[in-house]
Design an enzyme around this catalytic site. Structure first.
Site, PDB file in Angstrom:
ATOM      1  N   MET A 241      16.146  25.588 -44.516  1.00  0.00           N
ATOM      2  CA  MET A 241      15.650  25.295 -45.880  1.00  0.00           C
ATOM      3  C   MET A 241      16.713  24.724 -46.845  1.00  0.00           C
ATOM      4  SD  MET A 241      14.181  29.288 -46.610  1.00  0.00           S
ATOM      5  CE  MET A 241      13.419  28.699 -48.156  1.00  0.00           C
TER       6      MET A 241
ATOM      7  N   GLY B 277      14.692  22.987 -51.495  1.00  0.00           N
ATOM      8  CA  GLY B 277      13.402  22.060 -52.105  1.00  0.00           C
ATOM      9  C   GLY B 277      12.216  22.821 -51.582  1.00  0.00           C
ATOM     10  N   VAL B 278      11.005  22.153 -52.213  1.00  0.00           N
ATOM     11  CA  VAL B 278       9.629  22.780 -52.244  1.00  0.00           C
ATOM     12  C   VAL B 278       9.272  22.763 -50.744  1.00  0.00           C
ATOM     13  CG1 VAL B 278       8.632  20.821 -53.083  1.00  0.00           C
ATOM     14  CG2 VAL B 278       7.626  22.845 -53.249  1.00  0.00           C
TER      15      VAL B 278
ATOM     16  N   CYS C  36      22.154  12.971 -38.715  1.00  0.00           N
ATOM     17  CA  CYS C  36      21.868  14.433 -39.092  1.00  0.00           C
ATOM     18  C   CYS C  36      20.943  15.216 -38.501  1.00  0.00           C
ATOM     19  CB  CYS C  36      22.098  14.445 -40.789  1.00  0.00           C
ATOM     20  SG  CYS C  36      22.165  16.237 -41.114  1.00  0.00           S
TER      21      CYS C  36
ATOM     22  N   GLY D 143      10.534  21.373 -43.245  1.00  0.00           N
ATOM     23  CA  GLY D 143       9.466  20.768 -44.205  1.00  0.00           C
ATOM     24  C   GLY D 143       9.199  19.421 -44.103  1.00  0.00           C
TER      25      GLY D 143
ATOM     26  N   CYS E  25      22.768  12.534 -49.238  1.00  0.00           N
ATOM     27  CA  CYS E  25      23.363  13.781 -49.533  1.00  0.00           C
ATOM     28  C   CYS E  25      24.769  13.987 -49.903  1.00  0.00           C
ATOM     29  CB  CYS E  25      22.801  15.053 -48.763  1.00  0.00           C
ATOM     30  SG  CYS E  25      23.938  15.250 -47.220  1.00  0.00           S
TER      31      CYS E  25
END
Length: 353
Positions: free
Chosen positions: A8, A11-12, A90, A114, A188
């Site tokens: 997770m 984010g959506v 990553c 996701g 990021c």
């Protein structure tokens, strides 16, 4: 696989991945990797979503591993004159590497993310395939092309059949607070996009050199070849009678040329990760993507020493050393590897079948 730990991000997409998995009958948990000092906000959003969904939540602190597996190779690639894609480092070493190891150690059967892509077992070959997403505009197979068979075998990608709009609608129906949260577009650990300032803050010393023409002409000095990438026109600090672009690097020198000199029909790729088969033994036709945002282009792929040679039907603009070349056969991802500095130099020796 019955018990899945979802990575997770806060984010959506990853939150809805959890929701869909639970609806499909999986036992689901959520977890976030804390990779850098500035990542606590995302971790809080992820924890909040897990709470809203009634999921157990784990936080993995991987700052040292992230530095070793992602940031250091990122800096080393720039030192070699390349333009790296740290998200691919990553995914291979952290998200589908250490995160998956932690999931299995905690008793989960596998992991989910996701990402907009699909994984399918080909029962004929016994190998796991990576396939493009139903939503072509959101397809993320480019970023996943380096995943191994072991990683794909333990991965579930619930969003592969959904569009982004459908995902946001599901989040709103579930009452998730992050339903309209914007997607992150930046690296990021370099949120402002100034990667050179970031590298300097870590003690990186740029390599000074000269701007040179393809004919060897000296156009003056620069303060660090790492600040320039193939295809770049703006920010050179030089005035010419016509537009000039970075067409390559020679040691610490940055080579400038015309737009036409950016095009080549031959690209050499090293460190190939093949997915539907273990290795390439004969030439094949494929579609290739040389950067994340471009469309695929048809080419012939030939196995050579230490990689493969791509010969495109039409010349391609600015293949950039350090970026990833990803090969497709329709919806099936054949694999991905790293574009080399010598893409436009002497071809490698071809391998006989």
């Amino acid at each position: 696989m019955q018990k899945i730990l979802t990575a997770m991000s806060g984010g959506v997409d990853s939150a809805i991945a959890c929701l869909l998995l639970r609806q499909q009958g999986y036992t689901v948990g959520g977890a976030t990797m804390l990779l850098r000092d500035g990542g606590k906000g995302e971790a809080q959003d992820a924890r909040r979503s897990a709470l809203q969904l009634g999921l157990p939540f784990h936080l993995f602190s991987f700052q040292e591993e992230f530095d070793r597996n992602v940031i250091c190779p990122f800096a080393q690639s720039y030192r070699r004159g390349e333009t790296p894609n740290p998200c691919i480092f990553c995914n291979k070493t952290m998200k589908f590497g250490l995160f998956l190891q932690q999931a299995l150690a905690l008793g989960y059967d596998g992991m989910a993310t996701g990402h907009y892509a699909r994984v399918r077992l080909d029962r004929g070959s016994g190998r796991y395939l990576l396939l493009t997403a139903a939503d072509a505009a959101k397809d993320q197979t480019y970023m996943l092309s380096v995943l191994t068979q072991q990683q794909l075998a333990h991965t579930v990608l619930p969003l592969g059949a959904y569009t982004k709009q459908q995902v946001r609608e599901l989040a709103a129906q579930a009452g998730l607070s992050i339903a309209q949260k914007h997607d992150s577009q930046d690296i990021c650990f370099v949120p402002d996009g100034d990667y050179m300032a970031y590298l300097r803050s870590r003690g990186f010393v740029p390599q000074p050199g000269h701007f040179r023409g393809t004919d060897g002409a000296d156009y003056g000095s620069h303060e660090g070849m790492e600040a320039y990438t193939v295809g770049q026109r703006r920010g050179l600090g030089l005035a010419f009678g016509s537009r000039m672009y970075v067409v390559g690097k020679q040691g610490a020198d940055v080579v400038l040329g015309t737009s036409e000199q950016l095009y080549t029909d031959t690209v050499f790729v090293r460190d190939m990760n093949w997915i539907p088969f273990a290795r390439l033994t004969a030439p094949l036709r494929a579609q290739a993507k040389l950067r994340y945002t471009t469309r695929t282009a048809p080419c012939t792929v030939t196995p050579v020493q230490d990689g493969c040679l791509l010969r495109f039907d039409q010349p391609q603009r600015a293949p950039t050393p350090g970026q990833t070349a990803v090969l497709y056969d329709g919806e099936v991802v054949l694999g991905g590897g790293t574009i080399c500095q010598n893409s436009m130099e002497t071809p490698q020796k071809e391998i006989s079948p």
